[in-house]
Design a protein around this motif. Structure first.
Motif, PDB file in Angstrom:
ATOM      1  N   THR A 136      13.446 -16.869 -54.041  1.00 29.74           N
ATOM      2  CA  THR A 136      14.343 -18.028 -53.663  1.00 29.74           C
ATOM      3  C   THR A 136      13.912 -19.161 -54.477  1.00 29.74           C
ATOM      4  OG1 THR A 136      12.784 -18.395 -51.880  1.00 29.74           O
ATOM      5  CG2 THR A 136      14.917 -17.176 -51.300  1.00 29.74           C
ATOM      6  N   GLY A 137      15.066 -20.144 -54.616  1.00 23.56           N
ATOM      7  CA  GLY A 137      14.546 -21.496 -55.392  1.00 23.56           C
ATOM      8  C   GLY A 137      14.396 -21.516 -56.665  1.00 23.56           C
ATOM      9  N   PHE A 138      14.574 -20.762 -57.646  1.00 21.71           N
ATOM     10  CA  PHE A 138      14.171 -20.820 -59.065  1.00 21.71           C
ATOM     11  C   PHE A 138      15.231 -21.614 -59.739  1.00 21.71           C
ATOM     12  CE2 PHE A 138      12.110 -17.116 -57.182  1.00 21.71           C
ATOM     13  CZ  PHE A 138      10.925 -16.992 -57.759  1.00 21.71           C
ATOM     14  N   THR A 139      14.799 -22.287 -60.735  1.00 21.22           N
ATOM     15  CA  THR A 139      15.454 -22.952 -61.820  1.00 21.22           C
ATOM     16  C   THR A 139      15.179 -22.465 -63.281  1.00 21.22           C
ATOM     17  OG1 THR A 139      15.337 -24.671 -60.218  1.00 21.22           O
ATOM     18  CG2 THR A 139      16.102 -25.319 -62.520  1.00 21.22           C
ATOM     19  N   ALA A 140      16.223 -22.229 -63.930  1.00 22.87           N
ATOM     20  CA  ALA A 140      16.050 -21.807 -65.382  1.00 22.87           C
ATOM     21  C   ALA A 140      15.463 -22.694 -66.191  1.00 22.87           C
ATOM     22  CB  ALA A 140      17.253 -21.286 -65.883  1.00 22.87           C
ATOM     23  N   GLN A 141      14.494 -22.595 -66.940  1.00 29.60           N
ATOM     24  CA  GLN A 141      13.894 -23.528 -67.924  1.00 29.60           C
ATOM     25  C   GLN A 141      14.395 -23.377 -69.336  1.00 29.60           C
ATOM     26  OE1 GLN A 141      12.134 -26.271 -66.283  1.00 29.60           O
ATOM     27  NE2 GLN A 141      12.485 -25.026 -64.543  1.00 29.60           N
ATOM     28  N   THR A 142      14.222 -24.357 -70.023  1.00 28.64           N
ATOM     29  CA  THR A 142      14.747 -24.551 -71.407  1.00 28.64           C
ATOM     30  C   THR A 142      13.937 -23.162 -72.444  1.00 28.64           C
ATOM     31  OG1 THR A 142      13.388 -26.096 -72.148  1.00 28.64           O
ATOM     32  CG2 THR A 142      15.628 -26.619 -71.764  1.00 28.64           C
ATOM     33  N   ASP A 143      12.890 -22.774 -71.851  1.00 33.82           N
ATOM     34  CA  ASP A 143      11.851 -21.866 -72.550  1.00 33.82           C
ATOM     35  C   ASP A 143      12.422 -20.386 -72.229  1.00 33.82           C
ATOM     36  OD1 ASP A 143      10.723 -21.679 -70.122  1.00 33.82           O
ATOM     37  OD2 ASP A 143       8.826 -22.491 -70.666  1.00 33.82           O
ATOM     38  N   GLY A 144      13.275 -20.355 -71.095  1.00 32.92           N
ATOM     39  CA  GLY A 144      13.622 -18.963 -70.527  1.00 32.92           C
ATOM     40  C   GLY A 144      12.834 -18.554 -69.214  1.00 32.92           C
ATOM     41  N   LYS A 145      11.791 -19.321 -68.857  1.00 26.04           N
ATOM     42  CA  LYS A 145      11.234 -19.094 -67.626  1.00 26.04           C
ATOM     43  C   LYS A 145      12.111 -19.507 -66.586  1.00 26.04           C
ATOM     44  CE  LYS A 145       6.419 -19.296 -68.710  1.00 26.04           C
ATOM     45  NZ  LYS A 145       5.262 -19.859 -68.541  1.00 26.04           N
ATOM     46  N   TYR A 146      11.906 -18.824 -65.249  1.00 24.81           N
ATOM     47  CA  TYR A 146      12.437 -19.469 -63.969  1.00 24.81           C
ATOM     48  C   TYR A 146      11.433 -19.904 -63.253  1.00 24.81           C
ATOM     49  CZ  TYR A 146      17.072 -17.568 -65.234  1.00 24.81           C
ATOM     50  OH  TYR A 146      18.268 -17.237 -65.913  1.00 24.81           O
ATOM     51  N   THR A 147      11.163 -21.239 -62.774  1.00 24.29           N
ATOM     52  CA  THR A 147      10.323 -21.737 -61.988  1.00 24.29           C
ATOM     53  C   THR A 147      10.614 -22.346 -60.895  1.00 24.29           C
ATOM     54  OG1 THR A 147      10.085 -23.602 -63.133  1.00 24.29           O
ATOM     55  CG2 THR A 147       8.911 -21.990 -64.180  1.00 24.29           C
ATOM     56  N   GLY A 148       9.851 -22.734 -59.917  1.00 24.77           N
ATOM     57  CA  GLY A 148       9.785 -23.720 -58.862  1.00 24.77           C
ATOM     58  C   GLY A 148      10.440 -22.940 -57.591  1.00 24.77           C
ATOM     59  N   GLY A 149      10.452 -21.577 -57.709  1.00 26.48           N
ATOM     60  CA  GLY A 149      10.915 -20.534 -56.737  1.00 26.48           C
ATOM     61  C   GLY A 149       9.559 -19.948 -55.870  1.00 26.48           C
ATOM     62  N   GLN A 150       9.734 -18.896 -54.903  1.00 26.82           N
ATOM     63  CA  GLN A 150       8.948 -18.335 -54.036  1.00 26.82           C
ATOM     64  C   GLN A 150       9.380 -16.959 -54.080  1.00 26.82           C
ATOM     65  OE1 GLN A 150       9.165 -20.541 -50.407  1.00 26.82           O
ATOM     66  NE2 GLN A 150       7.345 -21.561 -50.990  1.00 26.82           N
ATOM     67  N   ILE A 151       8.488 -15.959 -53.936  1.00 26.34           N
ATOM     68  CA  ILE A 151       8.744 -14.606 -53.640  1.00 26.34           C
ATOM     69  C   ILE A 151       8.046 -14.276 -52.373  1.00 26.34           C
ATOM     70  CG2 ILE A 151       6.557 -13.812 -54.880  1.00 26.34           C
ATOM     71  CD1 ILE A 151       8.363 -11.308 -55.903  1.00 26.34           C
ATOM     72  N   TYR A 152       8.900 -13.592 -51.635  1.00 24.46           N
ATOM     73  CA  TYR A 152       8.577 -12.847 -50.175  1.00 24.46           C
ATOM     74  C   TYR A 152       8.202 -11.659 -50.319  1.00 24.46           C
ATOM     75  CZ  TYR A 152       8.746 -11.696 -45.392  1.00 24.46           C
ATOM     76  OH  TYR A 152       8.284 -11.000 -44.012  1.00 24.46           O
ATOM     77  N   ASP A 153       6.898 -11.221 -49.838  1.00 19.72           N
ATOM     78  CA  ASP A 153       6.673  -9.740 -49.752  1.00 19.72           C
ATOM     79  C   ASP A 153       6.900  -9.206 -48.386  1.00 19.72           C
ATOM     80  OD1 ASP A 153       5.493  -7.273 -49.945  1.00 19.72           O
ATOM     81  OD2 ASP A 153       3.706  -7.774 -50.704  1.00 19.72           O
ATOM     82  N   PRO A 154       7.916  -8.325 -48.069  1.00 22.72           N
ATOM     83  CA  PRO A 154       8.117  -7.870 -46.682  1.00 22.72           C
ATOM     84  C   PRO A 154       7.117  -6.845 -46.216  1.00 22.72           C
ATOM     85  CG  PRO A 154       9.811  -7.096 -48.066  1.00 22.72           C
ATOM     86  CD  PRO A 154       8.849  -8.186 -48.917  1.00 22.72           C
ATOM     87  N   THR A 155       6.184  -6.327 -47.253  1.00 22.73           N
ATOM     88  CA  THR A 155       5.474  -5.068 -46.904  1.00 22.73           C
ATOM     89  C   THR A 155       4.118  -6.144 -46.216  1.00 22.73           C
ATOM     90  OG1 THR A 155       4.280  -5.272 -49.080  1.00 22.73           O
ATOM     91  CG2 THR A 155       6.196  -3.533 -48.680  1.00 22.73           C
ATOM     92  N   GLU A 156       3.997  -7.240 -46.392  1.00 25.48           N
ATOM     93  CA  GLU A 156       2.860  -8.059 -46.011  1.00 25.48           C
ATOM     94  C   GLU A 156       3.208  -9.198 -45.144  1.00 25.48           C
ATOM     95  OE1 GLU A 156       0.743  -9.659 -49.360  1.00 25.48           O
ATOM     96  OE2 GLU A 156       0.064  -7.727 -49.963  1.00 25.48           O
ATOM     97  N   GLY A 157       4.363  -9.573 -45.427  1.00 19.74           N
ATOM     98  CA  GLY A 157       5.062 -10.693 -44.527  1.00 19.74           C
ATOM     99  C   GLY A 157       4.574 -12.003 -44.718  1.00 19.74           C
ATOM    100  N   LYS A 158       4.521 -12.179 -46.396  1.00 19.24           N
ATOM    101  CA  LYS A 158       3.784 -13.362 -46.978  1.00 19.24           C
ATOM    102  C   LYS A 158       4.600 -13.719 -48.101  1.00 19.24           C
ATOM    103  CE  LYS A 158      -1.128 -12.093 -45.737  1.00 19.24           C
ATOM    104  NZ  LYS A 158      -2.251 -12.108 -46.391  1.00 19.24           N
ATOM    105  N   LEU A 159       4.527 -15.004 -48.375  1.00 19.43           N
ATOM    106  CA  LEU A 159       5.304 -15.884 -49.461  1.00 19.43           C
ATOM    107  C   LEU A 159       4.473 -16.481 -50.385  1.00 19.43           C
ATOM    108  CD1 LEU A 159       8.168 -16.897 -49.625  1.00 19.43           C
ATOM    109  CD2 LEU A 159       7.666 -18.978 -48.106  1.00 19.43           C
TER     110      LEU A 159
END
Length: 141
Positions: free
Chosen positions: A86-109
């Motif tokens: 969630t919350g990713f923004t494309a950068q000019t260098d091709g990266k997507y940053t500013g987001g988060q990843i949720y791991d449902p197997t651990e319940g962690k963000l």
């Protein structure tokens, strides 16, 4: 004269970023361990990724709901359909940053970023503080 000469190149880069993001929208990716398939899509003006189904190596006995979520109200929500990127923004260098990843197997963000590699695979990183651990996702058929 040099600033004027650089203006078209800068404009091309700035205009290409949304197009690059749009190219990834709708693509499907098999997670590194083969347990899930994630579809990247537009979520407002950001990019997100949803679980659209189990992968070929999914544990048949794994929970189908978000049982590890720290919020008891969310523990009954289905894993399939859940936005885990969630919350990713494309950068000019091709990266997507500013987001988060949720791991449902651990319940962690985790703080996260991702980028398309030259070999056509997706490098996804989850970070805690300054330490990031990456994994490679492959295109799902």
């Amino acid at each position: 004269m040099k600033p004027i000469a650089l203006a078209p190149a800068l404009l091309t880069i700035l205009l290409a970023t949304p197009s690059f993001a749009a190219e990834l929208h709708g693509t499907r990716w098999l997670t590194a361990n083969g347990s899930g398939i994630i579809r990247l899509e537009a979520c407002g003006n950001k990019t997100c990724g949803r679980i659209v189904g189990p992968g070929p190596k999914a544990d048949k006995n794994a929970p189908t709901t978000d049982t590890k979520n720290p919020d008891p109200k969310l523990r009954s929500r289905s894993i399939v359909g859940m936005a885990i990127l969630t919350g990713f923004t494309a950068q000019t260098d091709g990266k997507y940053t500013g987001g988060q990843i949720y791991d449902p197997t651990e319940g962690k963000l985790y703080r996260s970023e991702f980028r398309m590699k030259r070999d056509g695979k997706l490098e996804v990183k989850g970070c805690v503080g300054p330490i990031c651990i990456g994994q490679t996702w492959t295109p799902a058929s």
